[in-house]
Every structure is written in C-alpha cells, then in structure tokens.
Design a protein around this motif. Structure first.
Motif, PDB file in Angstrom:
ATOM      1  N   UNK A   1       0.816  -1.203   0.000  1.00  0.00           N
ATOM      2  CA  UNK A   1       0.000   0.000   0.000  1.00  0.00           C
ATOM      3  C   UNK A   1       0.848   1.250   0.000  1.00  0.00           C
ATOM      4  N   UNK A   2       0.174   2.386   0.156  1.00  0.00           N
ATOM      5  CA  UNK A   2       0.830   3.689   0.109  1.00  0.00           C
ATOM      6  C   UNK A   2       0.546   4.456   1.406  1.00  0.00           C
ATOM      7  N   UNK A   3       1.528   5.215   1.841  1.00  0.00           N
ATOM      8  CA  UNK A   3       1.353   6.028   3.042  1.00  0.00           C
ATOM      9  C   UNK A   3       0.369   7.160   2.761  1.00  0.00           C
ATOM     10  N   UNK A   4      -0.327   7.574   3.782  1.00  0.00           N
ATOM     11  CA  UNK A   4      -1.283   8.667   3.684  1.00  0.00           C
ATOM     12  C   UNK A   4      -0.838   9.826   4.562  1.00  0.00           C
ATOM     13  N   UNK A   5      -1.499  10.966   4.371  1.00  0.00           N
ATOM     14  CA  UNK A   5      -1.222  12.163   5.183  1.00  0.00           C
ATOM     15  C   UNK A   5       0.257  12.549   5.139  1.00  0.00           C
ATOM     16  N   UNK A   6       0.807  12.527   3.937  1.00  0.00           N
ATOM     17  CA  UNK A   6       2.219  12.865   3.768  1.00  0.00           C
ATOM     18  C   UNK A   6       2.468  14.366   3.798  1.00  0.00           C
TER      19      UNK A   6
ATOM     20  N   UNK B   1      -2.512  13.140  -6.053  1.00  0.00           N
ATOM     21  CA  UNK B   1      -2.039  12.105  -5.138  1.00  0.00           C
ATOM     22  C   UNK B   1      -0.881  11.327  -5.764  1.00  0.00           C
ATOM     23  N   UNK B   2      -1.026  10.960  -7.008  1.00  0.00           N
ATOM     24  CA  UNK B   2       0.023  10.197  -7.687  1.00  0.00           C
ATOM     25  C   UNK B   2       1.328  10.974  -7.766  1.00  0.00           C
ATOM     26  N   UNK B   3       1.238  12.301  -7.847  1.00  0.00           N
ATOM     27  CA  UNK B   3       2.449  13.123  -7.945  1.00  0.00           C
ATOM     28  C   UNK B   3       3.331  13.000  -6.713  1.00  0.00           C
ATOM     29  N   UNK B   4       2.771  12.597  -5.600  1.00  0.00           N
ATOM     30  CA  UNK B   4       3.559  12.447  -4.379  1.00  0.00           C
ATOM     31  C   UNK B   4       4.400  11.178  -4.395  1.00  0.00           C
TER      32      UNK B   4
END
Length: 464
Positions: A203-208, A399-402
């Motif tokens: 998965x991917x981290x959130x709230x970066x 979101x993908x840009x992060x």
C-alpha cells in the motif's frame, strides 16, 4: 532511523553522482506566494522580447509571476515545453533553462518550415518542488512492500523494504551477493528467513503533506502558455521531427527487422508494453506459456518461421507490483552477466518508474551496476546491440504526484543519460517523444505512444 541515514550516506559515497539534478533555488517556503493558493492571479507570460531567432532554432523567454502579479525573483519551477505543427503532424520538445530569478529561457530546434505552435507548461511550482524534495529525502518509506513466508500450512506476512528500522524486530537480509543491492524483511515470528515465498506492494502512506501543501498539487496549479509562430523564411527542414507519418508500423517490416534475432527485454511495465504490443501486431509471433506465469512476467514469445525469440523479464527490487514469486526476482546486472551475446542478439533496458520514491542516490547505484554489466557484455560481444529506453512524463493526479512525480523522473532521466554517455548503446528517447506528442503530458499506457516508441523509422537505429 540512524541505520537508514547511514545507508543513504553509503549510497551517496558509492554512487558518486555524475550530475547535479535540477532543484529549487534555496528559498524560504512561504506558502502564500504559491500559485496554487491564489491561482486566479498567477500567470506565465513573456518578457518584452517574445521570441529570439538563433542558429538552428529559436528561443522564447518566460517570466513567472506570483499571485499578486509580481515577477518571481527565484527559480526552481518545473516547466515542460514543446513545439508542434498540426499541419505536418510533427512535434519537438523544448529545452528549458532556469535562470534562478523567475525567468526561463526555452529553446526549440527548427525542424520544419512554416507555421507551428509552442506550449509551455508549469508542471510544478518551486514551492511544490520543495515538498517533493522533502518527501524524496525524508520519506522513502512512503510505499509499503511485503512478503509472505510459508512452510506447509503455516504462513506469515511481514513488511519489507530497502531499509527498515531494526528496533521493530529482527531482520532477514536479502542483499544481493554479487552487486550488494540491499533488501530486508522483518523476520516472521514462527518461520525462518528461507521460507520467503513472494513479494508484493502492500500500500501507500497517507497524510504525507499538509492540507495547504496539497493545494500546490491541484490541477488548477498547473499553467499552460500557448502561442503560434511562423518560420516561412528562417525555418528549414534539416532533420526528421517526431511525426505520425514518419513511422515503422507495418507488421511485415517489423518482422523483417526481427528475423533471426534473439531479443531480451529487461525493465519495468513500459518495456512489458513493448513485448505485448509486438505480440499483438506480429501474426507469426506466438506466446509461450511458462509454468506458473504471472501477470508481471516473465514472458517468452517465438516466431519459428522467421527464427525470432523474444524474452521479457522485470527488473529486481524495488517493485510496486502484484504478488510475484521470489525465484523470479532477478537483478538486471546479474542477468546481463549471464548473457553470451552475438551479432543477432538485442538487449533492451528500461528501468526508472519504481525508484521514484527513493533518494536519487539509490537509482544512481542501480544504474551504475547495470552500466558495469553492459560494459562487460560489450567487451565480450562487441557486435551485440544494446538499446536503452529513457523515462517519460506521465499524466498524474495530485495524489500520484507524491509518489512518482515528473520532477523526480526528469532527474532520473538525467542520471540515466549521464551514466551511459560514451558507451556504445542506442536510445529510444521516450521523454522527448512524449513531449512532442499532441498532448503535452502523456499517459504512459496509451497505445498511441507505445506504438510510436516502437515504430522507429530506421531499423538500424532500433533493431526491434
């Protein structure tokens, strides 16, 4: 943790970066100056002298302004540019020079005579680039990887990555013995490290980033400048622009080019698209079902009549993919060391997308190892053809840009070109081809661009 910081320092010492990747000029991060916050007044415009004709091309100067309409006094913004002609169905990418004072020069080669239109797009402001730099350096763990460990009916799942904090449990060390490519997993409680079964993205981290920083990546933060130009007298067709008419797209021509060829494709999904495209358009090419074949690969196809053999294998870790068996995880450098080569052997390489969340030093080390293996391969088989596919810009949302920003991709592209400079390899410049496409930012999975990266006009430049 401290161990990860030490690992990064080791990467930097070993990598010996050959280039200084583009980066925002040192400026305090003052969010109200960002275009995305007060976007109605933010603009990209020309300086007084709109266009300057130069030898073999022309140059425009672009001034960025803040939300108050005042010229920006610092650089670091990420711009892309292209010149195209609907009449000739041709296009070419522009070269952007950051003067680090809010002023940018964009140079275009003149490859045809007549009318054209150029576009300049601000993909990321310097403030957004500052956020991306912080994520790249401080949060390389923002993509989660995992493995299943299995013995009999008992199985456990643990997290894996290039670097893991050891204070959260004992580690299994899967560092490559030949090139030292590092990879670790947390040791399962009831199983040994040798019971590792597969690898997959968890998965991917959130709230970066903060809510205010997120505004920097909204679509309205991007700006596109369009202008028409004409070169009736000064323009001269002296080269072949990227053109929809300038293609190598007949199945018979591709088959003739591939006849008696043994082709190895190593890389990410952008090369897997090549394999699947050729399998689709060449009627004589048949897929060979491999035992327990998985969607990421490996794949093999053969044309018995024309003596063609195609092989595709994805590169080693890190990989943001669905579950794949551990025995299929192989590093490109090791694979190249096992090739004999020969005049009818072609090797294609494409590796960049899965490294976008790691510091650039990690990518430098990987390409450095591949470069060494390519040099040895060319030494023992000088007649072999090695083709390198560059990175390409992508259509990304906020979101993908992060996780895979074009700002990072451009730095990887610079590293790739610098690493293979002076080596007898051929290039498929996907970066330039995407920018020359009718859409400034192109999704990498569109069939049009996949077809045109393969349809190179002259077989001698690209033997597949």
């Amino acid at each position: 943790g401290l161990e990860c910081e030490i690992l990064l320092m080791q990467f930097r010492l070993v990598a010996m970066a050959p280039v200084d990747p583009p980066h925002p000029a040192p400026q305090p991060f003052i969010l109200p100056r960002a275009c995305a916050v007060c976007f109605p007044s933010c603009s990209i415009d020309f300086t007084g002298q709109q266009q300057i004709l130069i030898r073999g091309g022309f140059m425009v100067q672009v001034q960025l302004r803040d939300f108050k309409g005042q010229p920006k006094r610092y650089g670091g913004d990420f711009l892309l540019a292209r010149l195209h002609s609907p009449k000739y169905r041709a296009g070419v990418a522009g070269q952007v020079l950051d003067h680090e004072n809010g002023l940018y020069s964009v140079r275009f080669p003149l490859l045809w005579q007549g009318s054209a239109q150029f576009n300049v797009m601000m993909v990321h402001s310097s403030e957004a680039a500052t956020v991306l730099r912080r994520l790249r350096e401080k949060r390389p763990d923002r993509v989660f990887f995992a493995s299943i460990f299995r013995h009999g009916r008992h199985s456990e799942k643990t997290l894996c990555n290039m670097c893991l904090p050891p204070d959260k449990g004992p580690l299994c060390n899967y560092t490559d013995l030949h090139y030292g490519e590092q990879w670790y997993c947390y040791k399962p409680k009831g199983l040994g490290c040798d019971t590792r079964y597969n690898h997959f993205i968890e998965g991917y981290a959130e709230n970066l980033i903060t809510k205010k920083e997120a505004l920097l990546f909204q679509r309205f933060a991007h700006r596109i400048l369009r202008r028409a130009v004409s070169f009736e007298e000064n323009g001269r067709l002296f080269g072949a622009p990227f053109s929809a008419e300038n293609t190598f797209n007949k199945a018979s021509a591709i088959t003739q080019c591939l006849t008696n060829k043994l082709v190895y494709m190593y890389g990410d999904s952008t090369l897997r698209q090549w394999f699947k495209y050729l399998l689709t358009v060449l009627p004589g090419l048949k897929n060979i079902p491999l035992e327990k074949v998985q969607k990421p690969g490996p794949f093999m196809a053969v044309d018995v009549t024309h003596n063609i053999l195609l092989n595709y294998r994805f590169h080693g870790l890190p990989l943001r993919i669905m579950p794949v068996m551990i025995n299929e995880l192989r590093y490109i450098a090791n694979e190249l060391d096992g090739l004999t080569g020969g005049p009818n052997t072609v090797v294609t390489l494409g590796i960049w997308a899965h490294f976008s969340t790691f510091p650039v030093e990690v990518y430098i080390q990987r390409i450095r190892h591949i470069r060494k293996a390519v040099v040895r391969l060319l030494d023992r088989s000088p007649e072999i053809v090695v083709v390198v596919r560059t990175a390409n810009p992508q259509a990304l949302n906020e979101v993908e840009s992060l996780f895979k920003s074009d700002w990072v991709t451009l730095q990887q592209d610079i590293v790739l070109r610098a690493m293979f400079k002076g080596i007898n390899v051929m290039w498929v410049d996907a970066w330039q081809m995407c920018l020359a496409h009718l859409t400034l930012i192109v999704m990498r999975r569109r069939s049009f661009t996949v077809r045109h990266r393969i349809n190179i006009p002259k077989c001698k430049y690209f033997l597949i």
